[in-house]
Design a protein around this motif. Structure first.
Motif, PDB file in Angstrom:
ATOM      1  N   ASN A 267      51.465  39.653  60.468  1.00 34.50           N
ATOM      2  CA  ASN A 267      52.117  38.385  60.904  1.00 34.50           C
ATOM      3  C   ASN A 267      52.751  37.436  59.983  1.00 34.50           C
ATOM      4  O   ASN A 267      53.569  36.935  60.237  1.00 34.50           O
TER       5      ASN A 267
ATOM      6  N   PRO B   4      55.691  40.720  67.072  1.00 34.71           N
ATOM      7  CA  PRO B   4      55.536  40.752  65.539  1.00 34.71           C
ATOM      8  C   PRO B   4      55.733  42.187  65.067  1.00 34.71           C
ATOM      9  O   PRO B   4      56.075  42.226  63.770  1.00 34.71           O
TER      10      PRO B   4
ATOM     11  N   ASP C 179      54.052  32.603  69.306  1.00 30.95           N
ATOM     12  CA  ASP C 179      52.782  31.813  69.006  1.00 30.95           C
ATOM     13  C   ASP C 179      52.015  32.172  67.682  1.00 30.95           C
ATOM     14  O   ASP C 179      51.727  31.238  67.147  1.00 30.95           O
ATOM     15  N   GLU C 180      51.624  33.550  67.656  1.00 29.94           N
ATOM     16  CA  GLU C 180      50.905  33.926  66.529  1.00 29.94           C
ATOM     17  C   GLU C 180      51.733  33.882  65.148  1.00 29.94           C
ATOM     18  O   GLU C 180      51.049  34.037  64.119  1.00 29.94           O
ATOM     19  N   VAL C 181      53.023  33.609  65.221  1.00 26.74           N
ATOM     20  CA  VAL C 181      53.792  33.412  63.818  1.00 26.74           C
ATOM     21  C   VAL C 181      54.144  31.908  63.701  1.00 26.74           C
ATOM     22  O   VAL C 181      54.572  31.623  62.525  1.00 26.74           O
TER      23      VAL C 181
END
Length: 438
Positions: A46, A266, A125-127
């Motif tokens: 990520n 990702p 969102d996770e990045v």
């Protein structure tokens, strides 16, 4: 030491001039390669995706003032070929003022618009948090990067490609050392990687500025050179703005592709981030050779040596093609081991996608090698608008096909679109060059 490219054996002169440029820009890649390698290994996929996507954005932003510097450099080379020192000094003043004003404005705008930029890039969102944290630090180095690019383009335009290499070598080693300290030793995470790059950028930017001020006094303007000159500013504006548009369009197209890549999640982002580093590293020498060729053309254009330009063009295309054939073979054969330099062997999906990218695009490096020479040629003969046209053809084809093909065959369609765009632009540029010779 300045190389006079209007005299002597063409291939030898070009290679001697280009080699420090190649070495310097290969070192420059260590700024981002160090980030990618250390972040990917220490912080995970990520974080790697965040840094890789940020790299694409920073390449686009840097292309704006790099394009201005390259356009100004073409004019510097032409005045060098004409041996017109007064116009050269006046042009140096006007170009510096223009480029620094644009750089400061750009720096303010990116800080103000950071959230809309991330939305435009469709960052998952996770990045998101990692990429924003990285950008808030890395944006602080924009002014330093602009200083380095301006003065390195100035020195190279006049035939000195060695000094920019020296400052890059120092800053590249510093960047790698600080990356290891801030990320692998100290718990500073992704911000530490960005801070390491910014510090290294200021070392190279301030260092080369001081060198020119202290060692190149013949280039420093006198009181008379500080006077406004509408004609010179117009020439700078024409060459610089068109080169800036060409560089910006090229990297904006890549930015749009980055947004499409981000939409795949990702894994594909991380594969693209690692593969682009390998890709850029592979064809960087022919890009720098194209810039050296542009200086050669501009100096001889200023000196009125048309026969030497034609002979140099033939020899330059041959050298570029031979190199591209070799590097294409290396990248295609060793695609998987190259990916494993940046990505843990356990990340099998990331490696598989990156290998597909490298084998599809890497087989066609002759296309991008030819395109770099065409960009340099048209910039040097005061036809920068043609470089813009070639960029629009190349990137327009690439972006359109990437969105169309990816809808049917996934991320492989994005990779396939790249060399197709190169080929269309090459055909157009070579045909126009042939037409102009008649």
């Amino acid at each position: 030491m300045y190389h006079d490219l209007t005299e002597g054996k063409i291939s030898r002169s070009l290679l001697l001039f280009a080699l420090p440029m190649m070495a310097g820009n290969l070192l420059q890649q260590f700024y981002n390669i160090a980030d990618t390698l250390i972040v990917g290994r220490v912080l995970g996929s990520n974080a790697l995706a965040a840094v890789g996507s940020a790299y694409t954005l920073m390449t686009f932003l840097t292309s704006i003032f790099l394009g201005l510097s390259m356009g100004s450099g073409a004019l510097f080379s032409i005045y060098k070929g004409k041996n017109d020192q007064d116009s050269l000094r006046n042009a140096i003043v006007h170009a510096f003022a223009l480029i620094m004003a644009v750089t400061v404005l750009l720096n303010v705008l990116v800080y103000i618009g950071i959230d809309p930029i991330l939305h435009f890039l469709r960052v998952p969102d996770e990045v998101w948090d990692g990429m924003k944290a990285y950008l808030l630090v890395i944006f602080a180095g924009i002014i330093a990067t602009s200083l380095y690019n301006y003065f390195s383009c100035l020195l190279r335009a006049l035939g000195n490609s060695t000094i920019p290499l020296v400052f890059l070598a120092v800053s590249a080693v510093l960047n790698i050392g600080l990356d290891l300290l801030f990320v692998a030793v100290l718990p500073w995470g992704i911000r530490g990687a960005a801070l390491a790059t910014v510090i290294a950028q200021y070392v190279s930017g301030i260092g080369i500025t001081l060198y020119v001020l202290l060692k190149c006094r013949d280039l420093l303007p006198s009181r008379e050179d500080l006077q406004f000159n509408r004609q010179i500013l117009g020439e700078i504006g024409n060459l610089s703005s068109m080169t800036c548009v060409q560089q910006s369009v090229m990297n904006f197209g890549i930015l749009m592709v980055q947004g499409l890549v981000n939409s795949f999640g990702p894994v594909i982002m991380a594969a693209f981030a690692a593969a682009v580093k390998i890709d850029t590293f592979a064809y960087l020498p022919v890009q720098d050779f194209g810039n050296a060729y542009s200086t050669f053309i501009a100096q001889n254009y200023g000196a009125g040596k048309k026969d030497r330009i034609r002979k140099g063009t033939r020899e330059s295309f041959l050298i570029s093609f031979l190199f591209c054939i070799v590097i294409s073979a290396v990248v295609c054969i060793f695609a998987a081991p190259l990916m494993r330099i940046f990505v843990s062997a356990k990340e099998t999906a990331v490696i598989a996608s990156g290998v597909r990218y490298l084998r599809i695009e890497g087989a066609f490096y002759c296309g991008i090698g030819c395109l770099f020479l065409l960009y340099g040629y048209y910039r040097a003969v005061k036809k920068p608008g043609m470089s813009v046209i070639l960029t629009v053809i190349s990137l327009g084809t690439r972006v359109a096909l990437a969105y169309i093909l990816s809808a049917y065959i996934g991320e492989t369609g994005i990779w396939m679109a790249i060399p197709i765009g190169w080929v269309f632009a090459d055909i157009t540029g070579l045909a126009y060059m042939k037409f102009q010779e008649k």
